[in-house]
Enzyme design. Sequence first.
Site, PDB file in Angstrom:
ATOM      1  N   ASN A  83     -24.077   4.074  -6.412  1.00  0.00           N
ATOM      2  CA  ASN A  83     -23.367   5.546  -6.103  1.00  0.00           C
ATOM      3  C   ASN A  83     -23.244   5.309  -4.538  1.00  0.00           C
ATOM      4  OD1 ASN A  83     -25.572   6.902  -4.957  1.00  0.00           O
ATOM      5  ND2 ASN A  83     -26.301   6.904  -7.012  1.00  0.00           N
ATOM      6  N   ARG A  84     -22.716   6.290  -3.664  1.00  0.00           N
ATOM      7  CA  ARG A  84     -22.481   6.027  -2.439  1.00  0.00           C
ATOM      8  C   ARG A  84     -23.727   6.932  -1.402  1.00  0.00           C
ATOM      9  NH1 ARG A  84     -16.993   8.700  -1.259  1.00  0.00           N
ATOM     10  NH2 ARG A  84     -17.606   8.521   0.946  1.00  0.00           N
TER      11      ARG A  84
END
Length: 409
Positions: A214-215
């Site tokens: 994920n970011r």
Amino acid sequence: MTETDSRPRVVLGVGGGIAAYKACEVLRRLTESGHDVRVVPTEAALRFVGAATFEALSGNPVHTEVFADVPEVPHVRIGQHADLVLVVPATADLLAKAAHGLADDLLTNTLLTARCPVLMAPAMHTEMWEHPATRANVATLRERGVVVTEPASGRLTGVDTGKGRLADPAELVDLARLLLVRPDALPRDMAGLRVVVSAGGTREPLDPVRYLGNRSSGKQGYALARTAVQRGAQVTLVSAHTVSLAEPAGAELVRAGTAEELREAVHKAAEGADVVVMAAAVADFRPVSRAAHKIKKTGRDPDPVALTRNPDVLAELVAARAAGQVIVGFAAETGDSTGDVLEHARAKLRRKGCDLLVVNAVGEGKAFEMEDNAGWLLSADGSERAIALGSKSRMASDIWDAVVAFIEA
Ligand code: CTP
């Protein structure tokens, strides 16, 4: 430094230690981010870095003693006009002089005349840092409101390793900028507290080279760890994947790759902890199986990736917690047809059962990978407050204020 210049005015004091060369990096970062910096080295500092370097990087004249430019009364003016005094590195000698109010050069005079926040970043050999004289001087300075950062552990001059390395320049600049916007952001009000912070995004492997991730940058969790250390807490930072970040000096850093590894590390660290903050973006799902070898292209369509649920670490912590342990969750919300960001967050606070929930509105250009953050802080007692847009360290300070208030209530 002119009277019409609106840039924040920082005095960068430089002590006579080998870490003086790192003051150049601090100086460069400060000037590049719009600060007017006046460098005031000690005589000994100039044996490590030349005045020309400081003058060129700051664009301001550099003196060490009070008898230069006497008509301008620099030994009084420089301190009086500063918005922040930052000392990098603070040697054992400088800490002693500051603690005892000695004033035998321009820097020590400046420390006596400054009424702004003062941040001193020590660097010295472990023996000097641990000496009772230095401990007493640091305690005196902290009692007076000076922020004396924890040194990092690691390689020292020569063959020695141990506690005493200068904290990372990026970390020092971050703390300096925090004090410029909130001079009262780092009180020693978390002394005696054991704190666990998780940060970053977990990565769930598909094969030896690919993963589901994920970011999350980890910046908010690292800012929480860094500010808690400076407020006196004993901090364990459980870090999943992050962008390149300075390790918070003085925190114990435990690395975790997958949600399962993070879960194990957080549970272990949470035993006996007073506060646990789950800032990590933990993957809700992981691939059912992890290929032992790299998955190769074949002539046919790829198989869909089968996923399974990861345990909810936050919910587990809430279920297992000892009396009095404060648990803080994070929520990244976008709002949708069933409710806005706050409605979703209130439901999440009830569902997760934690004491405080930090809510970020996420989406295009918000929160992820950004330097600044805004949001809300929801408490299990029903109180809610907005957190104005500011740096992640500033948001971290607001979160710790709420945690300290929750413990004291
Ligand atoms: N969290 C956790 N373990 C997980 C997933 C999330 O401990 N497996 C924690 C995060 O660290 C964060 C909080 O739970 O503190 C909120 O995570 P989020 O993913 O936003 O919430 P979810 O419960 O997954 O809800 P939803 O996906 O419905 O938004």
